[in-house]
Design a protein around this motif. Structure first.
Motif, PDB file in Angstrom:
ATOM      1  N   GLY A   1      36.335  46.130  45.033  1.00  0.00           N
ATOM      2  CA  GLY A   1      35.980  44.717  44.736  1.00  0.00           C
ATOM      3  C   GLY A   1      34.625  44.436  43.906  1.00  0.00           C
ATOM      4  O   GLY A   1      34.712  43.541  43.226  1.00  0.00           O
ATOM      5  N   LEU A   2      33.581  45.077  44.114  1.00  0.00           N
ATOM      6  CA  LEU A   2      32.355  44.875  43.486  1.00  0.00           C
ATOM      7  C   LEU A   2      32.712  44.884  42.196  1.00  0.00           C
ATOM      8  O   LEU A   2      32.159  44.287  41.365  1.00  0.00           O
ATOM      9  CB  LEU A   2      31.164  45.836  44.227  1.00  0.00           C
ATOM     10  N   PHE A   3      33.369  46.079  41.832  1.00  0.00           N
ATOM     11  CA  PHE A   3      33.598  46.513  40.254  1.00  0.00           C
ATOM     12  C   PHE A   3      34.131  45.426  39.696  1.00  0.00           C
ATOM     13  O   PHE A   3      34.063  44.952  38.505  1.00  0.00           O
ATOM     14  CB  PHE A   3      34.149  47.980  40.291  1.00  0.00           C
ATOM     15  N   LEU A   4      35.279  44.928  40.229  1.00  0.00           N
ATOM     16  CA  LEU A   4      36.498  44.151  39.685  1.00  0.00           C
ATOM     17  C   LEU A   4      35.553  42.497  39.644  1.00  0.00           C
ATOM     18  O   LEU A   4      35.686  42.047  38.674  1.00  0.00           O
ATOM     19  CB  LEU A   4      37.525  43.996  40.451  1.00  0.00           C
ATOM     20  N   ALA A   5      34.807  42.465  40.652  1.00  0.00           N
ATOM     21  CA  ALA A   5      34.147  41.144  40.533  1.00  0.00           C
ATOM     22  C   ALA A   5      33.341  40.879  39.301  1.00  0.00           C
ATOM     23  O   ALA A   5      32.955  40.261  38.709  1.00  0.00           O
ATOM     24  CB  ALA A   5      33.455  40.981  41.845  1.00  0.00           C
ATOM     25  N   TYR A   6      32.517  42.284  39.173  1.00  0.00           N
ATOM     26  CA  TYR A   6      31.476  42.081  38.053  1.00  0.00           C
ATOM     27  C   TYR A   6      32.052  42.646  36.759  1.00  0.00           C
ATOM     28  O   TYR A   6      31.981  41.356  35.843  1.00  0.00           O
ATOM     29  CB  TYR A   6      30.415  43.331  38.496  1.00  0.00           C
ATOM     30  N   TYR A   7      33.139  43.466  36.496  1.00  0.00           N
ATOM     31  CA  TYR A   7      33.398  43.710  35.473  1.00  0.00           C
ATOM     32  C   TYR A   7      34.646  42.617  34.705  1.00  0.00           C
ATOM     33  O   TYR A   7      34.594  42.274  33.658  1.00  0.00           O
ATOM     34  CB  TYR A   7      33.740  45.096  35.165  1.00  0.00           C
ATOM     35  N   VAL A   8      35.523  42.212  35.669  1.00  0.00           N
ATOM     36  CA  VAL A   8      36.580  41.577  35.021  1.00  0.00           C
ATOM     37  C   VAL A   8      35.881  39.951  35.622  1.00  0.00           C
ATOM     38  O   VAL A   8      36.365  39.217  34.589  1.00  0.00           O
ATOM     39  CB  VAL A   8      37.765  41.448  36.117  1.00  0.00           C
ATOM     40  N   GLY A   9      35.249  39.593  36.534  1.00  0.00           N
ATOM     41  CA  GLY A   9      34.719  38.285  36.838  1.00  0.00           C
ATOM     42  C   GLY A   9      33.366  38.067  35.969  1.00  0.00           C
ATOM     43  O   GLY A   9      33.498  37.045  35.334  1.00  0.00           O
ATOM     44  N   VAL A  10      32.763  38.716  35.915  1.00  0.00           N
ATOM     45  CA  VAL A  10      31.418  38.247  35.183  1.00  0.00           C
ATOM     46  C   VAL A  10      31.305  38.918  33.673  1.00  0.00           C
ATOM     47  O   VAL A  10      31.230  38.184  32.895  1.00  0.00           O
ATOM     48  CB  VAL A  10      30.167  38.894  35.904  1.00  0.00           C
ATOM     49  N   PHE A  11      31.466  40.038  33.473  1.00  0.00           N
ATOM     50  CA  PHE A  11      31.376  40.842  32.087  1.00  0.00           C
ATOM     51  C   PHE A  11      32.319  40.380  31.265  1.00  0.00           C
ATOM     52  O   PHE A  11      31.869  39.759  30.190  1.00  0.00           O
ATOM     53  CB  PHE A  11      31.366  42.378  32.295  1.00  0.00           C
ATOM     54  N   LEU A  12      33.594  40.498  31.678  1.00  0.00           N
ATOM     55  CA  LEU A  12      34.698  39.959  30.775  1.00  0.00           C
ATOM     56  C   LEU A  12      34.855  38.565  30.890  1.00  0.00           C
ATOM     57  O   LEU A  12      35.392  37.802  30.049  1.00  0.00           O
ATOM     58  CB  LEU A  12      36.100  40.704  31.079  1.00  0.00           C
ATOM     59  N   GLY A  13      34.798  38.231  32.162  1.00  0.00           N
ATOM     60  CA  GLY A  13      34.744  36.531  32.239  1.00  0.00           C
ATOM     61  C   GLY A  13      36.340  36.124  32.255  1.00  0.00           C
ATOM     62  O   GLY A  13      36.759  34.961  32.000  1.00  0.00           O
ATOM     63  N   TRP A  14      37.386  37.088  32.600  1.00  0.00           N
ATOM     64  CA  TRP A  14      38.722  36.523  32.746  1.00  0.00           C
ATOM     65  C   TRP A  14      39.197  35.773  33.783  1.00  0.00           C
ATOM     66  O   TRP A  14      39.988  34.859  33.535  1.00  0.00           O
ATOM     67  CB  TRP A  14      39.604  37.882  32.455  1.00  0.00           C
ATOM     68  N   LEU A  15      38.633  36.155  35.081  1.00  0.00           N
ATOM     69  CA  LEU A  15      39.118  35.543  35.984  1.00  0.00           C
ATOM     70  C   LEU A  15      38.075  35.100  37.012  1.00  0.00           C
ATOM     71  O   LEU A  15      36.829  35.759  36.951  1.00  0.00           O
ATOM     72  CB  LEU A  15      39.962  36.536  37.027  1.00  0.00           C
ATOM     73  N   PRO A  16      37.942  34.081  37.682  1.00  0.00           N
ATOM     74  CA  PRO A  16      36.978  33.693  38.513  1.00  0.00           C
ATOM     75  C   PRO A  16      36.568  34.579  39.687  1.00  0.00           C
ATOM     76  O   PRO A  16      37.510  35.309  39.929  1.00  0.00           O
ATOM     77  CB  PRO A  16      37.289  32.277  39.434  1.00  0.00           C
ATOM     78  N   ASN A  17      35.329  35.096  39.962  1.00  0.00           N
ATOM     79  CA  ASN A  17      35.191  35.944  40.923  1.00  0.00           C
ATOM     80  C   ASN A  17      34.491  35.345  42.153  1.00  0.00           C
ATOM     81  O   ASN A  17      34.049  36.156  43.231  1.00  0.00           O
ATOM     82  CB  ASN A  17      34.075  36.953  40.200  1.00  0.00           C
ATOM     83  N   GLU A  18      34.328  34.147  42.440  1.00  0.00           N
ATOM     84  CA  GLU A  18      34.141  33.635  43.734  1.00  0.00           C
ATOM     85  C   GLU A  18      34.758  32.450  43.984  1.00  0.00           C
ATOM     86  O   GLU A  18      34.905  31.722  43.009  1.00  0.00           O
ATOM     87  CB  GLU A  18      32.665  33.734  44.131  1.00  0.00           C
ATOM     88  N   GLY A  19      35.005  32.018  45.177  1.00  0.00           N
ATOM     89  CA  GLY A  19      35.322  30.884  45.613  1.00  0.00           C
ATOM     90  C   GLY A  19      36.772  30.538  45.759  1.00  0.00           C
ATOM     91  O   GLY A  19      37.634  31.809  45.604  1.00  0.00           O
ATOM     92  N   TYR A  20      37.456  29.405  46.261  1.00  0.00           N
ATOM     93  CA  TYR A  20      38.795  29.422  46.625  1.00  0.00           C
ATOM     94  C   TYR A  20      39.269  28.015  46.077  1.00  0.00           C
ATOM     95  O   TYR A  20      38.417  27.044  46.225  1.00  0.00           O
ATOM     96  CB  TYR A  20      38.873  29.107  48.031  1.00  0.00           C
ATOM     97  N   ARG A  21      40.480  27.899  45.680  1.00  0.00           N
ATOM     98  CA  ARG A  21      41.082  26.843  45.365  1.00  0.00           C
ATOM     99  C   ARG A  21      42.552  26.451  46.282  1.00  0.00           C
ATOM    100  O   ARG A  21      43.271  27.585  46.298  1.00  0.00           O
ATOM    101  CB  ARG A  21      41.709  26.667  44.057  1.00  0.00           C
ATOM    102  N   HIS A  22      42.603  25.406  46.865  1.00  0.00           N
ATOM    103  CA  HIS A  22      43.561  24.979  47.581  1.00  0.00           C
ATOM    104  C   HIS A  22      44.800  25.015  46.811  1.00  0.00           C
ATOM    105  O   HIS A  22      44.873  24.485  45.697  1.00  0.00           O
ATOM    106  CB  HIS A  22      43.493  23.852  48.541  1.00  0.00           C
TER     107      HIS A  22
END
Lengths: 311, 331
Positions: B161-182
């Motif tokens: 989870g931490l690696f995905l959040a960082y590398y996909v979420g922050v580094f690549l910026g492909w997908l949001p790494n925090e929060g929720y949408r109804h």
């Protein structure tokens, strides 16, 4: 040593040509005969890491709490500091080894507790059956009805974090007891199921007929046969507990004063972009340890045919 | 007739287990050292006698409300009475209380979505892989898949989870790494926010399910009725998916039921990493805020969920495998 003929399926598989079927047999059976590369790798890694953890105080390692002025934020392979240093200049090699000490202590301690208590209760439930079995099985089911991590979290929260100044030793002990309690029903159920089937066997009946006491029968006749099943679950269990320690750190109720693999990963996470080795080193240590334990546990399970469905 | 009686008996056992689970949780939480009231009402570090007076009154009110002066069985009976009527207790704040029920109503759907998505993703990936590796057992593809499954199984979910959040979420910026949408804010956005948490939670399950299905399938493929189907000239594909899959999926079904417990534990971790407002978050907050009544209700709700899922799975067996249906009807 070849498998006895009777254990091989006699009717040739239809979808699988016979030569492939042979390969399947070989692939499935090979762990039972020899360890293979992965097996030996697992054994070596575990011996190294456990040895290093146990001997850490007498190994020529730096003090994990000592800060070295030139070592701050240094990546791996520095003269005298093989794995580099963390943000405050601690030696990473010694931190990861002292981290192994705590992580493995929690893993082995919790499973030992679950093994002894769960094993004894499971043996009793499976051997005496009847009311003892009903009561103990219900107890196991009740504990298993609470998702394991939720139970562990509640136990640690109730017994440790109400006191913010709880000492490290106390926190570690609470963690071991909490995770031990969580593993009791798992080991208890496995032992019970295995005991149920073994205690119907002729040699147990024979021991009963010649008037051996239940305690003797349980420990001398039943236990040796039940041990392999308990062993394989215990190996897998240690891996689960080591991961759980990290998860509990993430959830804010883990050990904080001394390094563990879990809290090293969390502490390093905020600097993942500049200092990736702070997260990678403990992550790799957890990964290799869990992989080795899983692999060896699987070999033991395949060897003694412990069915997963009994879980 | 027998089936109905067996079902009734199981329902009774279910009720007993649920009763004992809540009793155990309540007992555990009542063992918390220290006075819960001190933890509930934030200590007013003030010498002002007026404030101290108010704090004292609040404490008394909370103590009265929680029934702390009464013995444990009475307190538990009260809690249980309220609980079965849908009153899950209160969340205590300075000068006010929130019903825990509201919290559960907002948090539970998020966790359920996460778990259902993860379960679906895991099964969708694992079933074809399990079938193909069983069919081509011993091939290079089989061995490679098995080895990757082993590796996947050994990555702790929080590390992944931490690696995905960082590398996909922050580094690549492909997908949001925090929060929720109804989901009502747009399904695409909803799934974009749920993607990384779902993958994190599903990864280990994929490996577990694949290995299980493969080993059961290898056995099924050696049975007579498969030979029969083949000798009638039915294509391999049809034999695999229509004849072999169903009898091979019993263990998979059991384990995917039991794994709901693992998923709930995983959800705790994943919700924390990706800041999802689910039950895991609620439990975390309850523990940190010393809201033990809320904690007791959360744990009870999760336990009920878990037990009910496994009860359903047990009933489903009979639907999936007629052999079990007959065995149960005759015994």
């Amino acid at each position: 040593m070849p498998e006895p003929l009777a254990e091989q399926p006699l009717d040739a598989a239809v979808l699988v040509p016979s030569d492939v079927a042979a390969v399947v047999q070989a692939v499935e059976a090979s762990p039972t005969r020899k360890l293979g590369f992965m097996g030996w790798f697992s054994v070596c890694w575990l011996v190294c890491i456990i040895g290093a953890a146990v001997l850490a105080p007498i190994l020529p390692l730096d003090d994990p709490d000592e800060t070295f002025p030139g070592l701050q934020r240094q990546p791996p392979v520095q003269p005298g500091h093989l794995l580099g240093g963390d943000a405050s200049g601690h030696d990473m090699l010694s931190r990861v080894i002292f981290g192994a000490r705590t992580s493995l202590l929690v893993g082995f301690g919790a499973i030992l507790l679950g093994w002894v208590v769960g094993g004894l209760l499971g043996l009793m439930a499976g051997y005496f059956k009847g009311r003892a079995d009903t009561v103990l099985s219900t107890g196991f089911n009740v504990l298993l009805s609470i998702p394991a991590l939720v139970l562990a979290l509640s136990l640690v929260a109730v017994f440790a974090s109400s006191d913010q100044n709880a000492s490290n030793t106390r926190r570690i002990v609470v963690l071991i007891i909490a995770l031990g309690i969580v593993s009791i029903p798992v080991l208890g159920r496995i032992t019970r199921a295995s005991t149920l089937s073994w205690s119907e066997r002729e040699f147990v009946k024979a021991a009963q007929v010649i008037g051996a006491r239940p305690r003797r029968i349980i420990f001398r006749e039943v236990l040796p046969n039940v041990l392999p099943a308990m062993m394989s679950i215990a190996l897998l269990g240690i891996a689960v507990v080591i991961v759980a320690e990290g998860a509990l750190s993430l959830l804010g109720v883990g050990v904080t004063g001394v390094p563990t693999w879990g809290n090293m990963i969390l502490d390093g996470y905020s600097q993942l972009s500049e200092l990736p080795h702070l997260v990678f080193i403990p992550s790799i240590a957890i990964f290799l340890t869990v992989l080795s334990l899983n692999y060896l546990g699987d070999i033991v399970r395949a060897r003694f045919d412990v069915r997963e469905s009994v879980l | 007739m027998n089936l109905a009686r067996a079902l009734g008996k199981r329902l009774l056992a279910l009720a007993l287990v649920l009763f004992l689970v809540t009793l155990f949780t309540a007992a555990l939480i009542s063992m918390t050292p220290g006075d819960p009231v001190d933890l509930l009402v934030p200590l007013a570090e003030s010498d002002n006698p007026e404030i101290q007076q108010t704090v004292q009154e609040q404490k008394d009110a909370v103590r009265e409300d929680l029934g702390l002066d009464e013995p444990f069985p009475v307190r538990y009976a009260h809690w249980l009475g309220d609980f079965v009527q849908g009153d899950f207790g209160k969340y205590y704040r300075t000068n006010a209380t929130d019903p825990v029920g509201d919290k559960i109503k907002s948090a539970l759907p998020v966790s359920l979505q996460l778990m259902v998505y993860a379960q679906i993703l895991a099964l969708v990936v694992a079933i074809p892989l399990g079938v193909v590796t069983a069919y081509r057992a011993g091939s290079r593809f089989d061995r490679a898949t098995n080895a990757s499954a082993f590796g996947l199984l050994s990555i702790p979910n929080f590390v992944l989870g931490l690696f995905l959040a960082y590398y996909v979420g922050v580094f690549l910026g492909w997908l949001p790494n925090e929060g929720y949408r109804h989901p009502s804010d747009g399904l695409v956005e909803h799934f974009r926010y749920m993607a990384l948490p779902t993958i994190t939670l599903a990864a280990a399950q994929i490996a577990v399910y694949m290995r299980l299905l493969r080993s059961d399938m290898v056995q099924t493929l050696q049975e007579d009725f498969i030979q029969m189907a083949r000798s009638k000239g039915i294509s391999d594909r049809r034999v695999l998916w229509r004849h072999a899959l169903r009898p091979s999926s019993i263990t998979l079904l059991t384990v995917s039921g039991l794994n709901v417990g693992t998923l709930i534990g995983g959800a705790l971790v994943v919700e924390r990493i990706f800041s999802l407002p689910g039950v895991g978050r609620a439990i975390f907050d309850a523990i940190n805020g010393r809201q033990y009544v809320a904690l007791q209700s959360f744990v009870a709700v999760l336990a009920i969920l878990f037990v009910m899922v496994n009860f359903t799975v047990d009933v489903l067996y009979t639907v999936i495998d007629p052999r079990i249906r007959h065995a149960r009807a005759t015994s």
